[in-house]
Design an enzyme around this catalytic site. Structure first.
Site, PDB file in Angstrom:
ATOM      1  N   ASP A 117      -3.222 -11.177  -1.725  1.00  0.00           N
ATOM      2  CA  ASP A 117      -3.611 -10.344  -0.688  1.00  0.00           C
ATOM      3  C   ASP A 117      -4.688  -9.688  -1.045  1.00  0.00           C
ATOM      4  O   ASP A 117      -5.313  -9.383  -1.586  1.00  0.00           O
ATOM      5  CB  ASP A 117      -2.887  -9.093  -0.410  1.00  0.00           C
ATOM      6  CG  ASP A 117      -3.447  -8.076   0.875  1.00  0.00           C
ATOM      7  OD1 ASP A 117      -1.817  -9.092   1.960  1.00  0.00           O
ATOM      8  OD2 ASP A 117      -4.398  -8.302   2.127  1.00  0.00           O
ATOM      9  N   HIS A 127      -6.060  -7.941  -0.220  1.00  0.00           N
ATOM     10  CA  HIS A 127      -6.373  -6.582  -0.561  1.00  0.00           C
ATOM     11  C   HIS A 127      -5.996  -5.530  -1.526  1.00  0.00           C
ATOM     12  O   HIS A 127      -4.568  -6.814  -2.257  1.00  0.00           O
ATOM     13  CB  HIS A 127      -6.243  -5.343   0.918  1.00  0.00           C
ATOM     14  CG  HIS A 127      -6.578  -5.467   2.464  1.00  0.00           C
ATOM     15  ND1 HIS A 127      -6.146  -6.038   3.437  1.00  0.00           N
ATOM     16  CD2 HIS A 127      -7.520  -4.856   2.952  1.00  0.00           C
ATOM     17  CE1 HIS A 127      -6.318  -5.875   4.367  1.00  0.00           C
ATOM     18  NE2 HIS A 127      -7.512  -5.050   4.185  1.00  0.00           N
ATOM     19  N   TYR A 178      -3.258 -11.599   8.796  1.00  0.00           N
ATOM     20  CA  TYR A 178      -3.469 -11.285  10.948  1.00  0.00           C
ATOM     21  C   TYR A 178      -4.015 -12.319  12.110  1.00  0.00           C
ATOM     22  O   TYR A 178      -4.103 -12.581  13.101  1.00  0.00           O
ATOM     23  CB  TYR A 178      -4.063 -10.322  11.113  1.00  0.00           C
ATOM     24  CG  TYR A 178      -3.832  -9.046   9.857  1.00  0.00           C
ATOM     25  CD1 TYR A 178      -4.086  -8.875   8.532  1.00  0.00           C
ATOM     26  CD2 TYR A 178      -2.422  -8.387  10.470  1.00  0.00           C
ATOM     27  CE1 TYR A 178      -3.882  -7.718   7.594  1.00  0.00           C
ATOM     28  CE2 TYR A 178      -2.571  -7.457   8.647  1.00  0.00           C
ATOM     29  CZ  TYR A 178      -2.661  -7.501   8.041  1.00  0.00           C
ATOM     30  OH  TYR A 178      -2.222  -6.149   7.586  1.00  0.00           O
ATOM     31  N   HIS A 200       1.256  -1.301   0.472  1.00  0.00           N
ATOM     32  CA  HIS A 200       0.064   0.196  -0.344  1.00  0.00           C
ATOM     33  C   HIS A 200       0.593   1.285   0.312  1.00  0.00           C
ATOM     34  O   HIS A 200       0.164   2.112  -0.472  1.00  0.00           O
ATOM     35  CB  HIS A 200      -1.082   0.227   1.132  1.00  0.00           C
ATOM     36  CG  HIS A 200      -1.813  -0.464   1.217  1.00  0.00           C
ATOM     37  ND1 HIS A 200      -2.716  -1.053   0.303  1.00  0.00           N
ATOM     38  CD2 HIS A 200      -1.965  -2.078   2.619  1.00  0.00           C
ATOM     39  CE1 HIS A 200      -3.794  -2.022   0.749  1.00  0.00           C
ATOM     40  NE2 HIS A 200      -3.300  -2.981   1.427  1.00  0.00           N
TER      41      HIS A 200
HETATM   42  O1   C7 Z   1      -3.267  -6.160   5.242  1.00  0.00           O
HETATM   43  C1   C7 Z   1      -3.166  -5.222   4.574  1.00  0.00           C
HETATM   44  C2   C7 Z   1      -4.010  -3.704   5.532  1.00  0.00           C
HETATM   45  C3   C7 Z   1      -5.095  -3.728   6.319  1.00  0.00           C
HETATM   46  C4   C7 Z   1      -5.539  -2.670   6.769  1.00  0.00           C
HETATM   47  C5   C7 Z   1      -5.452  -1.453   6.163  1.00  0.00           C
HETATM   48  C6   C7 Z   1      -6.264  -0.186   6.690  1.00  0.00           C
HETATM   49  C7   C7 Z   1      -6.174   0.249   7.685  1.00  0.00           C
HETATM   50  C8   C7 Z   1      -5.194  -1.101   8.635  1.00  0.00           C
HETATM   51  C9   C7 Z   1      -5.311  -2.439   8.397  1.00  0.00           C
HETATM   52  N1   C7 Z   1      -5.148  -3.526   9.298  1.00  0.00           N
HETATM   53  C10  C7 Z   1      -5.773  -3.570   9.962  1.00  0.00           C
HETATM   54  O2   C7 Z   1      -7.148  -3.106   9.580  1.00  0.00           O
HETATM   55  C11  C7 Z   1      -5.696  -4.443  11.094  1.00  0.00           C
HETATM   56  C12  C7 Z   1      -4.565  -5.113  11.316  1.00  0.00           C
HETATM   57  C13  C7 Z   1      -4.134  -6.019  11.966  1.00  0.00           C
HETATM   58  C14  C7 Z   1      -5.628  -6.493  13.104  1.00  0.00           C
HETATM   59  C15  C7 Z   1      -6.163  -6.034  12.771  1.00  0.00           C
HETATM   60  C16  C7 Z   1      -7.642  -6.727  13.625  1.00  0.00           C
HETATM   61  F1   C7 Z   1      -7.894  -5.742  14.040  1.00  0.00           F
HETATM   62  F2   C7 Z   1      -8.287  -7.086  12.230  1.00  0.00           F
HETATM   63  F3   C7 Z   1      -6.927  -8.060  13.610  1.00  0.00           F
HETATM   64  C17  C7 Z   1      -6.583  -5.280  12.049  1.00  0.00           C
HETATM   65  N2   C7 Z   1      -3.508  -4.985   3.415  1.00  0.00           N
HETATM   66  O3   C7 Z   1      -2.885  -6.195   2.655  1.00  0.00           O
HETATM   67 ZN    ZN Z   2      -3.806  -7.319   3.307  1.00  0.00          ZN
END
Ligand code: C7
Ligand code: ZN
Length: 415
Positions: free
Chosen positions: A204, A206, A332, A169
């Site tokens: 991924d 995302h 995660y 990202h």
């Molecule tokens: O995984 C990602 C990023 C995920 C992300 C994007 C934008 C804002 C926050 C995140 N990350 C989480 O939401 C996140 C990261 C670790 C753990 C968690 C959990 F709370 F779901 F466990 C949530 N990209 O491939």
């Molecule tokens: Zn992701």
């Protein structure tokens, strides 16, 4: 009607989607290739693991991945190579100077409060927490991916893996989605010093927006991302109609899916698109981001994939016998991410793994069944057969246009 359809109905229908792609295991003849005999490169150092372990959103994940790979005895089948730090000059190959300066300032600055407002403009907020170590962490994880790319370029192996990389990202002047420096863009730029055409594949859950944005106008880097695409889901980009800009039009491929995607539809669709992409683009090197947050049981709670989906897609790409860089990313549920990436590491080594997790430091995290495999669960699958067919046909048509236009391109240059 578009709606959830049952898996069994999907299964027999989808087989027509990819008649050619029956067997996705690596053929035995592929093993005869001399390059294949060289052990995969595995980027590792205690410091790399320790710095990744300390990152808030993936606490101790790097240790779990490395220790499981070690517990299965796979380290002996790989060339273990330590990472290096990315140089400022390398970072500036993609990132903006003011952004890099700000990040490195964080390393030196003690009272983080003072930088509060400036941090905002660089995306250094809730999703991308800042602390004194962020710059060193980002430089090391990026240097690890660069080191892996260098190993491929010098022919040290045909495959190199960095499970501490894959931060797709990060933008040129902004952190995003927990990604600070885009190690993938830096590694692709490095590979482009030797290979004319590089294919990037992002598994991924995302959308790989940072990498897509970096190369959206390029005809030398094709990016393919398969991800969940639904209102309100981060980052929100990566629709079917996002195919690149200017001369790069057609060299960006997006496979947007809804919640509940399962192995049996994910694998044929992705492999069919990969097959066509290789046909029209004929890449000379490959980078694959294997973010494991699409697994069933991940807190992202989006897809119902098992490690089989990632394994089949990676095996399909390995058959091409191209210099291949394999990277991590999201994921995660740490034990499940370790299960998945250990499976993929075994594929790179050509090893089969016992389904019983061996005893090791984190053994208890794999309870109660201590199984290597993950079950897909039974959450509702919102991807209908019709929607999948439409996505597939649209992408194949877009790629076919590329074939015709690039041949016209050649005629023009020849005439
Ligand atoms: O995984 C990602 C990023 C995920 C992300 C994007 C934008 C804002 C926050 C995140 N990350 C989480 O939401 C996140 C990261 C670790 C753990 C968690 C959990 F709370 F779901 F466990 C949530 N990209 O491939
Ligand atoms: Zn992701």
């Amino acid at each position: 009607s578009v709606g959830p359809c049952n898996a069994s109905q999907q299964r027999e229908d989808l087989s027509e989607l990819c008649p050619r792609i029956r067997d996705t295991t690596v053929s035995s003849k592929a093993q005869s290739d001399p390059d294949k005999q060289k052990k995969p490169v595995y980027i590792y150092s205690p410091e790399l693991i320790q710095r990744c372990d300390a990152m808030p959103k993936i606490i101790n994940r790097a240790s779990k991945v490395h220790t499981l790979i070690q517990a299965y005895g796979l380290l002996n089948s790989m060339q273990v190579v330590p990472p290096r730090s990315a140089t400022t000059e390398e970072m500036l190959g993609f990132h903006a100077e003011d952004y890099i300066q700000f990040l490195s300032l964080l390393g030196r600055q003690t009272d983080e409060e003072k930088l509060e407002e400036e941090s905002e403009q660089y995306g250094l907020t809730y999703d991308c927490p800042i602390n004194r170590h962020v710059y060193t962490y980002a430089a090391l994880t990026s240097g690890a991916s660069l080191r892996a790319a260098e190993c491929l370029m010098e022919g040290r192996s045909q495959v190199a893996v960095n499970w501490c990389g894959g931060w797709h990202h990060a933008k040129r002047d902004m952190a995003s989605g927990f990604c600070y420096i885009n190690d993938i863009v830096l590694a692709i730029l490095k590979l482009r010093e030797k290979y004319d055409r590089v294919l990037y594949v992002d598994l991924d859950v995302h959308h790989g927006d940072g990498v897509e944005e970096a190369f959206c106008a390029s005809t030398r880097v094709m990016t393919i991302s398969v991800h969940k695409y639904s209102p309100g889901f981060f980052p929100g980009s990566g629709g079917l109609d996002s195919i690149g800009v200017g001369k790069g039009r057609g060299y960006t491929v997006n496979i947007p899916l809804l919640e509940g995607a399962r192995d049996e539809e994910f694998v044929p669709l992705v492999c069919r698109v990969l097959h066509k992409a290789r046909e029209v683009f004929s890449p000379q090197a490959l980078v694959c981001q294997c973010g494991a947050d699409g697994l069933s049981g991940d807190p992202m709670d989006s897809f119902s994939l098992t490690p089989t989906a990632y394994s089949r897609c990676l095996q399909f790409m390995l058959q091409w016998r191209l210099p291949t860089l394999v990277l991590g990313g999201g994921g995660y549920n740490s034990p499940n991410t370790a299960r998945c990436w250990t499976r993929l590491t075994a594929i790179l080594c050509g090893h089969k793994l016992s389904s019983e997790v061996p005893d090791h430091k984190f053994f208890m995290s794999y309870g109660p069944d201590f199984e290597l495999n993950i079950s897909p669960g039974n959450r509702k699958n919102m991807n209908s057969k019709e929607a999948l067919r439409r996505i597939h046909n649209t992408i194949i048509e877009n790629l076919d246009k590329l074939k015709s236009s690039s041949s016209q391109q050649q005629e023009k240059t020849q005439s």
